[in-house]
Design a protein around this motif. Sequence first.
Motif, mmCIF file in Angstrom:
data_model
loop_
_atom_site.group_PDB
_atom_site.id
_atom_site.type_symbol
_atom_site.label_atom_id
_atom_site.label_comp_id
_atom_site.label_asym_id
_atom_site.label_seq_id
_atom_site.Cartn_x
_atom_site.Cartn_y
_atom_site.Cartn_z
ATOM 1 N N UNK A 76 -47.410 -35.652 -11.475
ATOM 2 C CA UNK A 76 -48.309 -35.629 -10.334
ATOM 3 C C UNK A 76 -49.388 -34.572 -10.527
ATOM 4 N N UNK A 77 -48.947 -33.407 -11.017
ATOM 5 C CA UNK A 77 -49.884 -32.330 -11.258
ATOM 6 C C UNK A 77 -50.942 -32.759 -12.265
ATOM 7 N N UNK A 78 -50.508 -33.466 -13.301
ATOM 8 C CA UNK A 78 -51.450 -33.892 -14.342
ATOM 9 C C UNK A 78 -52.508 -34.842 -13.799
ATOM 10 N N UNK A 79 -52.116 -35.652 -12.825
ATOM 11 C CA UNK A 79 -53.086 -36.573 -12.227
ATOM 12 C C UNK A 79 -54.278 -35.795 -11.676
ATOM 13 N N UNK A 80 -53.993 -34.618 -11.127
ATOM 14 C CA UNK A 80 -55.083 -33.805 -10.577
ATOM 15 C C UNK A 80 -55.821 -33.054 -11.685
ATOM 16 N N UNK A 81 -55.052 -32.455 -12.579
ATOM 17 C CA UNK A 81 -55.673 -31.641 -13.614
ATOM 18 C C UNK A 81 -56.607 -32.460 -14.500
ATOM 19 N N UNK A 82 -56.194 -33.681 -14.825
ATOM 20 C CA UNK A 82 -57.029 -34.525 -15.675
ATOM 21 C C UNK A 82 -58.367 -34.820 -15.024
ATOM 22 N N UNK A 83 -58.394 -34.745 -13.693
ATOM 23 C CA UNK A 83 -59.641 -35.034 -12.984
ATOM 24 C C UNK A 83 -60.353 -33.761 -12.551
ATOM 25 N N UNK A 124 -47.226 -40.923 -1.267
ATOM 26 C CA UNK A 124 -48.535 -41.205 -1.852
ATOM 27 C C UNK A 124 -48.460 -41.485 -3.350
ATOM 28 N N UNK A 125 -49.359 -42.331 -3.808
ATOM 29 C CA UNK A 125 -49.569 -42.527 -5.234
ATOM 30 C C UNK A 125 -50.557 -41.455 -5.679
ATOM 31 N N UNK A 126 -50.066 -40.516 -6.478
ATOM 32 C CA UNK A 126 -50.890 -39.351 -6.784
ATOM 33 C C UNK A 126 -52.113 -39.691 -7.610
ATOM 34 N N UNK A 147 -44.235 -21.458 -12.296
ATOM 35 C CA UNK A 147 -44.232 -21.470 -13.747
ATOM 36 C C UNK A 147 -44.123 -22.852 -14.334
ATOM 37 N N UNK A 148 -44.244 -23.873 -13.506
ATOM 38 C CA UNK A 148 -44.202 -25.237 -14.019
ATOM 39 C C UNK A 148 -45.600 -25.715 -14.403
ATOM 40 N N UNK A 149 -46.491 -24.784 -14.639
ATOM 41 C CA UNK A 149 -47.831 -25.187 -15.052
ATOM 42 C C UNK A 149 -48.817 -25.201 -13.915
ATOM 43 N N UNK A 150 -48.366 -24.875 -12.709
ATOM 44 C CA UNK A 150 -49.349 -24.830 -11.645
ATOM 45 C C UNK A 150 -49.440 -23.423 -11.072
ATOM 46 N N UNK A 151 -50.510 -23.201 -10.361
ATOM 47 C CA UNK A 151 -50.779 -21.877 -9.815
ATOM 48 C C UNK A 151 -50.176 -21.786 -8.423
ATOM 49 N N UNK A 152 -49.550 -20.677 -8.135
ATOM 50 C CA UNK A 152 -48.953 -20.548 -6.815
ATOM 51 C C UNK A 152 -49.114 -19.151 -6.248
ATOM 52 N N UNK A 177 -43.594 -29.622 -3.251
ATOM 53 C CA UNK A 177 -43.310 -29.641 -4.674
ATOM 54 C C UNK A 177 -44.030 -30.809 -5.321
ATOM 55 N N UNK A 178 -44.451 -30.575 -6.558
ATOM 56 C CA UNK A 178 -45.133 -31.592 -7.327
ATOM 57 C C UNK A 178 -44.390 -31.754 -8.639
ATOM 58 N N UNK A 179 -44.298 -32.981 -9.120
ATOM 59 C CA UNK A 179 -43.761 -33.159 -10.464
ATOM 60 C C UNK A 179 -44.881 -32.889 -11.451
#
Lengths: 338, 338
Positions: free
Chosen positions: B133-140, B105-107, B154-159, B128-130
């Motif tokens: 990819x994570x930023x694409x969601x967070x920005x929105x 998918x294009x994130x 600890x890569x900036x996302x919640x788990x 796993x997300x890069x």
Amino acid sequence: MKPVLATVAALAGVSAPTVSKVINGRDDVAEATRARVQAALVELGYQSPMQRRARSAGPAMVDLVIDGTNTSYSMELLTGILDCAAAEDVDVVVGNITPAKLHRANHVEWAQRMVESGRNGLILVTSELTRQQLEAFQQRNISVVVIDPLNPPGQGYVSVGATNWAGGKAAAEHLISLGHRRIAFLGGPGGAECSVARLHGYLAALMGNGIPSRPEYILSGDFSQAFGLASTRELLALDEPPTAIFAGCDATALGVLEEARLQGIRVPDDLSLVGFDGTPLTEQTLPRLTSVAQPLQEMGRAALRAVLRLANGDVLDSPHVELATELVIRDSTAPPRA
Amino acid sequence: MKPVLATVAALAGVSAPTVSKVINGRDDVAEATRARVQAALVELGYQSPMQRRARSAGPAMVDLVIDGTNTSYSMELLTGILDCAAAEDVDVVVGNITPAKLHRANHVEWAQRMVESGRNGLILVTSELTRQQLEAFQQRNISVVVIDPLNPPGQGYVSVGATNWAGGKAAAEHLISLGHRRIAFLGGPGGAECSVARLHGYLAALMGNGIPSRPEYILSGDFSQAFGLASTRELLALDEPPTAIFAGCDATALGVLEEARLQGIRVPDDLSLVGFDGTPLTEQTLPRLTSVAQPLQEMGRAALRAVLRLANGDVLDSPHVELATELVIRDSTAPPRA
DNA sequence: CTGAAAGCGCTTACAG
DNA sequence: CTGAAAGCGCTTACAG
């Protein structure tokens, strides 16, 4: 081209604000006017911007009401539905409405919310709807498909099931062909159409072979493992206990197996056992369970495809489809001891 | 009060049409302008009418990406998630995006579609997300929670996860306390963080008891039953076969059990076996399976609650939560034969 | 690349 | 109860 508020207003012979009021459920609209507007909305297939957006900008959305805790049965259906959803690019919405909430819900409000959220259809699993409830959805262009309906099909809604009667008959005939004459049936709730069909398939097999049915061999439960356990204890305490048990679902069969083990009764040597559903469970028991397999994944796929076709305005070949069951003989059945 | 296009435009010092273009991903906007607008959108927490509607008119919607065919593990998580969804009146959306599609998918497009469909959050299971990819969601403003992340947290996302290290340690210590010294470990893929943690828990237990680890006792697979079967054959063919096997998941343990039965090796008399996950399977095997239980339903609930809290703008206590595992001793472990 | 102007589709407030 | 008028929030077409 696409119908907007003004289009509907023109057809109904009212102004746009009036249509808006009807759509939003305001009560300051005369009944006659409301009816005219409703008719125009349905005729033109009006969709709110939300719906248009949802349909054009994203995949179709279908609500699913299923009892998630119902073990393998639900899981298999779900797998089939999700499988088909992935292939057809459809979003399936679960949660929120549970079967328990279903009965308490106000169907008109619920249908309204579905429209507002851009839902295209609804799949219900082993639920019943009244004609009024069904109409609340149909009037809003939400297609409804029921899997394993509790009440008889043909009430105006589309349903998907399995050949429960044939499956029940096959199970009993298998036991009879092995030489059993004392065969018990552990069914589901009396109101469940699928269980009633299995019972009658069982009765048909007995009758076809000149074996009288015995009321004390026919018990009704709730498709649970606990019911299998309790009723096996009851059956084995009879003066003439059965030599074979046909359980109305695999979970109940598991209970039979457990009680047999507790009493030191060997399956299939001392007692033959047939389940129903053909869930993966059947391969994991010892002995592996002979069972009438329902094509649950296929049923899930068929239900989703039917909903999509309805939502697309297609006409279905038949309002009710029964997919074939298949008796899978494993290790829990054998001739009765001489 | 609530931020609309004009509010955002004012803050960013541009016109409403420009903000509209940024939101809709048009490319006729200067990079610097786009960045300023993006910042304003995030700062004000702008939501499209679609999102506002979805949030006010209906329940929150959370997307779930889970591999439905993954048997009991997925089913238990799903049960927990749906349970919480029903209680919190949240719609969970499955289907459409499968783990397999996830990588293709294009994130950015995906995140965009989620916004347009009014989704509030996203739960990923063992994915796993890069960072991009994570930023694409967070920005929105789409909150993301990962259950059992494959890459380290600890890569900036919640788990949300379980205490895999402690669970692995507990399993091995149980076997050691029974007297075992030759203990094998059947793990998952080398890249899976949860499996690596279990392996290191196992190693810690060996080390803590002065038992050297042997490379030939440590095998890596894919969490499948087939892997359990094949690797047990391999282990039993060694000159010094293990007296106990710690399987990285219950499905693998099932394979061990099957191969042992094929070879006529009794569990637990000749071979002790511990599984991991504590799925309902463990009660249905013979012997019943000693296993490290993960609170899968709780993990599902915790993930959904975390997503909702994030979507609500709350700050979480911790970006990663590990729920406690618990060793449940059943019938598949015993002291080694003297 | 940017934004004033016009437009779209729906809703609200209120006069009759 | 109904609808003309005004308004809202977003988007489009296009001049600069």
